[in-house]
Motif scaffolding. Structure first.
Motif, short mmCIF file in Angstrom:
data_model
loop_
_atom_site.label_atom_id
_atom_site.label_comp_id
_atom_site.label_asym_id
_atom_site.label_seq_id
_atom_site.Cartn_x
_atom_site.Cartn_y
_atom_site.Cartn_z
N TRP A 15 -4.46 0.83 -8.52
CA TRP A 15 -5.44 -0.07 -9.11
C TRP A 15 -5.01 -0.47 -10.53
N LEU A 16 -4.44 0.49 -11.26
CA LEU A 16 -4.02 0.22 -12.64
C LEU A 16 -2.65 -0.44 -12.74
N THR A 17 -1.72 -0.11 -11.87
CA THR A 17 -0.35 -0.58 -12.02
C THR A 17 -0.02 -1.85 -11.26
N THR A 18 -0.62 -2.07 -10.11
CA THR A 18 -0.27 -3.23 -9.30
C THR A 18 -0.48 -4.55 -10.03
N PRO A 19 -1.59 -4.76 -10.74
CA PRO A 19 -1.73 -6.04 -11.45
C PRO A 19 -0.65 -6.28 -12.50
N LEU A 20 -0.11 -5.23 -13.06
CA LEU A 20 0.90 -5.38 -14.11
C LEU A 20 2.32 -5.44 -13.56
N LEU A 21 2.59 -4.67 -12.52
CA LEU A 21 3.96 -4.53 -12.03
C LEU A 21 4.23 -5.20 -10.70
N GLY A 22 3.18 -5.50 -9.96
CA GLY A 22 3.34 -6.00 -8.60
C GLY A 22 3.34 -4.85 -7.62
N LYS A 23 3.04 -5.16 -6.38
CA LYS A 23 2.87 -4.14 -5.34
C LYS A 23 4.15 -3.32 -5.10
N GLU A 24 5.27 -4.00 -4.97
CA GLU A 24 6.52 -3.30 -4.64
C GLU A 24 6.98 -2.38 -5.76
N SER A 25 6.92 -2.84 -7.00
CA SER A 25 7.33 -1.99 -8.13
C SER A 25 6.39 -0.81 -8.29
N ALA A 26 5.09 -1.05 -8.15
CA ALA A 26 4.13 0.05 -8.25
C ALA A 26 4.39 1.09 -7.18
N LYS A 27 4.67 0.62 -5.97
CA LYS A 27 4.97 1.53 -4.86
C LYS A 27 6.23 2.34 -5.15
N TRP A 28 7.28 1.68 -5.64
CA TRP A 28 8.53 2.38 -5.95
C TRP A 28 8.31 3.44 -7.02
N ILE A 29 7.59 3.08 -8.07
CA ILE A 29 7.35 4.04 -9.16
C ILE A 29 6.53 5.22 -8.65
N PHE A 30 5.50 4.95 -7.87
CA PHE A 30 4.67 6.04 -7.34
C PHE A 30 5.51 7.00 -6.50
N GLU A 31 6.29 6.45 -5.59
CA GLU A 31 7.11 7.29 -4.72
C GLU A 31 8.16 8.07 -5.51
N THR A 32 8.74 7.44 -6.52
CA THR A 32 9.73 8.11 -7.34
C THR A 32 9.11 9.27 -8.11
#
Length: 74
Positions: A33-50
């Protein structure tokens, strides 16, 4: 009170406080909810998984250069 009345109120504790922690799924939802608007779905997903697997990295230095490729400029 001086007129003899008493008043009660329950203590409202915010979710996420140390004594009322969020569940794992709630943390994940809040992260996106906090990161997707700033980074986009794919980048937020990558960061979360990392971050979820960061203990398997030899060094945090592996993480930082990759973060640069997922960073947006504002």
């Amino acid at each position: 009170m001086q007129d003899g009345n008493t008043y009660q109120s329950s203590i409202i504790q915010a979710r996420g406080d140390y004594d009322f922690p969020l569940k794992a799924e709630e943390k994940k939802e809040k992260f996106f909810w906090l990161t997707t608007p700033l980074l986009g779905k794919e980048s937020a997903k990558w960061i979360f998984e990392t971050i979820q697997n960061i203990e398997h990295m030899k060094s945090i230095r592996e993480f930082m250069p990759a973060m640069e490729t997922h960073k947006k400029t504002f």
